[in-house]
Design a protein around this motif. Structure first.
Motif, PDB file in Angstrom:
ATOM      1  N   ASN A 212       0.673  -1.140  -0.037  1.00  0.00           N
ATOM      2  CA  ASN A 212      -0.132   0.293  -0.028  1.00  0.00           C
ATOM      3  C   ASN A 212       0.850   1.240   0.080  1.00  0.00           C
ATOM      4  O   ASN A 212       1.790   1.290   0.732  1.00  0.00           O
ATOM      5  N   ARG A 213       0.611   2.090  -0.907  1.00  0.00           N
ATOM      6  CA  ARG A 213       1.626   3.458  -1.196  1.00  0.00           C
ATOM      7  C   ARG A 213       0.835   4.294  -0.718  1.00  0.00           C
ATOM      8  O   ARG A 213      -0.359   4.947  -1.057  1.00  0.00           O
ATOM      9  N   CYS A 214       1.526   5.103   0.219  1.00  0.00           N
ATOM     10  CA  CYS A 214       1.154   6.377   0.759  1.00  0.00           C
ATOM     11  C   CYS A 214       1.390   7.605   0.068  1.00  0.00           C
ATOM     12  O   CYS A 214       2.703   7.669  -0.296  1.00  0.00           O
ATOM     13  N   ARG A 215       0.752   8.559  -0.232  1.00  0.00           N
ATOM     14  CA  ARG A 215       1.124   9.733  -1.213  1.00  0.00           C
ATOM     15  C   ARG A 215       1.219  10.920  -0.064  1.00  0.00           C
ATOM     16  O   ARG A 215       0.782  11.128   1.014  1.00  0.00           O
ATOM     17  N   VAL A 216       2.453  11.637  -0.588  1.00  0.00           N
ATOM     18  CA  VAL A 216       2.865  12.809   0.349  1.00  0.00           C
ATOM     19  C   VAL A 216       2.694  13.989  -0.471  1.00  0.00           C
ATOM     20  O   VAL A 216       3.197  13.978  -1.691  1.00  0.00           O
ATOM     21  N   LEU A 217       1.776  14.869  -0.132  1.00  0.00           N
ATOM     22  CA  LEU A 217       1.669  16.083  -1.062  1.00  0.00           C
ATOM     23  C   LEU A 217       2.556  17.343  -0.281  1.00  0.00           C
ATOM     24  O   LEU A 217       2.386  17.287   0.743  1.00  0.00           O
ATOM     25  N   SER A 218       2.913  18.173  -1.281  1.00  0.00           N
ATOM     26  CA  SER A 218       3.443  19.315  -0.931  1.00  0.00           C
ATOM     27  C   SER A 218       2.999  20.427  -1.349  1.00  0.00           C
ATOM     28  O   SER A 218       2.274  20.618  -2.408  1.00  0.00           O
ATOM     29  N   THR A 219       3.011  21.341  -0.276  1.00  0.00           N
ATOM     30  CA  THR A 219       2.457  22.737  -0.550  1.00  0.00           C
ATOM     31  C   THR A 219       3.261  23.948  -1.294  1.00  0.00           C
ATOM     32  O   THR A 219       3.028  24.765  -1.528  1.00  0.00           O
ATOM     33  N   LYS A 220       4.721  23.073  -1.420  1.00  0.00           N
ATOM     34  CA  LYS A 220       5.580  23.909  -2.088  1.00  0.00           C
ATOM     35  C   LYS A 220       5.588  23.497  -3.792  1.00  0.00           C
ATOM     36  O   LYS A 220       5.431  22.649  -3.913  1.00  0.00           O
TER      37      LYS A 220
ATOM     38  N   HIS B 190       3.851  12.688  -8.947  1.00  0.00           N
ATOM     39  CA  HIS B 190       4.074  14.145  -8.847  1.00  0.00           C
ATOM     40  C   HIS B 190       5.433  14.485  -9.258  1.00  0.00           C
ATOM     41  O   HIS B 190       6.285  13.690  -9.015  1.00  0.00           O
ATOM     42  N   LEU B 191       5.634  15.454  -9.782  1.00  0.00           N
ATOM     43  CA  LEU B 191       7.042  16.013 -10.053  1.00  0.00           C
ATOM     44  C   LEU B 191       8.129  16.185  -8.942  1.00  0.00           C
ATOM     45  O   LEU B 191       9.217  15.386  -8.956  1.00  0.00           O
ATOM     46  N   ASP B 192       7.525  16.477  -7.670  1.00  0.00           N
ATOM     47  CA  ASP B 192       8.242  16.465  -6.576  1.00  0.00           C
ATOM     48  C   ASP B 192       8.566  14.878  -6.116  1.00  0.00           C
ATOM     49  O   ASP B 192       9.543  15.029  -5.429  1.00  0.00           O
ATOM     50  N   GLU B 193       7.505  14.117  -6.354  1.00  0.00           N
ATOM     51  CA  GLU B 193       8.088  12.785  -5.925  1.00  0.00           C
ATOM     52  C   GLU B 193       9.191  12.343  -6.652  1.00  0.00           C
ATOM     53  O   GLU B 193       9.840  11.513  -6.370  1.00  0.00           O
TER      54      GLU B 193
ATOM     55  N   SER C 191      14.766  10.823  -7.204  1.00  0.00           N
ATOM     56  CA  SER C 191      15.869  10.845  -8.014  1.00  0.00           C
ATOM     57  C   SER C 191      17.061  11.483  -7.016  1.00  0.00           C
ATOM     58  O   SER C 191      18.249  11.183  -7.194  1.00  0.00           O
ATOM     59  N   TYR C 192      16.729  12.037  -6.105  1.00  0.00           N
ATOM     60  CA  TYR C 192      17.703  12.724  -4.923  1.00  0.00           C
ATOM     61  C   TYR C 192      18.174  11.360  -4.292  1.00  0.00           C
ATOM     62  O   TYR C 192      19.283  11.084  -4.154  1.00  0.00           O
TER      63      TYR C 192
END
Length: 405
Positions: A45-53, A245-248, A253-254
């Motif tokens: 189960n994959r949990c999503r992290v949303l960023s306000t940035k 998302h791009l930030d993910e 990549s980091y």
């Protein structure tokens, strides 16, 4: 800022908190938790992290502020030096490193040593240890050191060992048959020996790292090994996920690429004894350079031939690994989403998806993303005095961008 209460990764002044599972967060989306196939048959189960940035704010490491000046590469279009030319100023350091690498692996187990030597002998540009030497010499000048310390040299060896160990494991995970034109370790010796060889090199590098007796560097490099595993988990749990998302993508990549480069450049400056502000700039340089390299590699996966890549074009997409060009293309092309969701079950669907990515503007936007991070990397070098070493660090940024011109 991201708000998750699990493992932490530092990106300059920005703390990105996330975890693969079991995390608690006010920003974790609960309306789209999809079951993903992880490895072979294990449901995760994959949990999503949303960023306000915004992605731009993520890249800069600050919430607001004017963007750095854009590099003018017009003068660099002709006669850019090769990577070997850029590393000429540390060529003697690299020669010493090459002599030491095989002896530092150890001889306790001939099979594991032979497996490790296989990838050492495959060559490579030794970019990461070269970065250690370039930053070490550039910052040593600030600190008034006449030559590199033994800690600088041992750090370069450790970094290359960790990188090599990660390549051995990556080839197992990706089921790759060739690496730099040679058969991979697992192809020659089997998966069991390859995994053990990678583990052995991680362990050996950790032992040498501990003997450096610098807690800050030990913590810095230890985090890298953790990041490798985190990056692989993030990639495996987001395969064929068109809502990534791009930030993910940048966080993954980091973890997989930029973390080791950032630790290399920061660790080098720490051993030079410069103040923390300069060490932080060197960390940011390594992070931005590493991310730019990864985006460029992901662009090349669509623009170069199989012969140039050493693997089939679009191979990441075929495996369900959605990179920057695809993420940008998905914003415009709904048909691409349908093809990816089908996991390329129809004959010719992969080739069609590659063409959609090429014609959607996704590659051009990815190129711009790579340039933005390159600009930031060069800006991070402004704290260094002019020298042949700083020049080489700047040229490396431009060299990377030239690959996608």
């Amino acid at each position: 800022m991201m708000s998750v209460t699990c493992s932490n990764l530092e990106f300059g002044r920005t703390r990105l908190d996330f975890a693969a599972c079991g995390c608690s967060s006010s920003n974790v989306s609960t309306n789209r938790v999809a079951a993903k196939v992880f490895g072979k048959g294990l449901l995760n189960n994959r949990c999503r992290v949303l960023s306000t940035k915004t992605p731009e704010a993520f890249l800069s490491g600050v919430v607001a502020g004017p963007p750095p000046p854009v590099l003018d590469l017009a003068e660099e279009e002709k006669g850019l030096p090769s990577m070997s030319d850029m590393f000429e100023v540390v060529s003697e350091d690299l020669l010493t490193l090459n002599k030491n690498l095989q002896s530092i692996v150890g001889s306790e187990n001939p099979v594991l040593m032979s497996a490790a030597e296989q990838i050492f002998e495959a060559g490579g540009k030794r970019m990461r240890p070269a970065l250690v030497f370039l930053v070490s010499r550039a910052t040593a000048e600030i600190a008034g050191l006449k030559d590199l310390t033994k800690e600088h040299r041992r750090l370069a060896e450790i970094i290359e060992m960790i990188h090599t160990a990660s390549l051995i494991h990556d080839d197992v995970i990706d089921e790759s048959d060739m690496r730099r034109g040679k058969e991979t370790v697992h192809q020659l010796y089997g998966t069991r020996v390859a995994v053990l060889a990678g583990d052995f090199m991680f362990a050996q590098s950790s032992w040498y790292l501990a003997n450096l007796e610098n807690l800050e560097v030990i913590k810095l490099i230890s985090q890298v090994i953790k990041d490798f595993a985190s990056g692989e988990i993030k990639q495996a749990s987001s395969l064929f996920d068109c809502d990534v998302h791009l930030d993910e993508y940048l966080i993954k990549s980091y973890c997989k690429t930029a973390s080791l480069i950032a630790a290399s450049t920061k660790g080098s400056s720490i051993f030079s004894g410069v103040d923390s502000a300069i060490s932080e700039k060197m960390y940011q340089y390594g992070k931005n350079l590493g991310l730019s390299f990864q985006v460029v590699d992901d662009v090349l996966d669509f623009t170069q031939s199989a012969e140039q890549l050493g693997k089939p074009a679009g191979s990441d997409l075929a495996k369900g690994n959605l990179t920057a060009p695809v993420i940008f293309a998905l914003e415009k092309e709904m048909k691409l989403r349908d093809i990816i969701d089908s996991e390329f079950c129809e004959t010719g669907s992969l080739e069609e998806a590659v063409e959609i990515v090429k014609n959607s503007g996704g590659i051009d936007r990815a190129r711009e993303l790579a340039r933005e991070m390159a600009d930031r990397a060069v800006e991070n070098l402004h704290c260094l005095p002019p020298s042949p070493f700083r020049l080489s660090l700047e040229q490396l940024v431009n060299y990377n961008l030239e690959r996608i011109k």
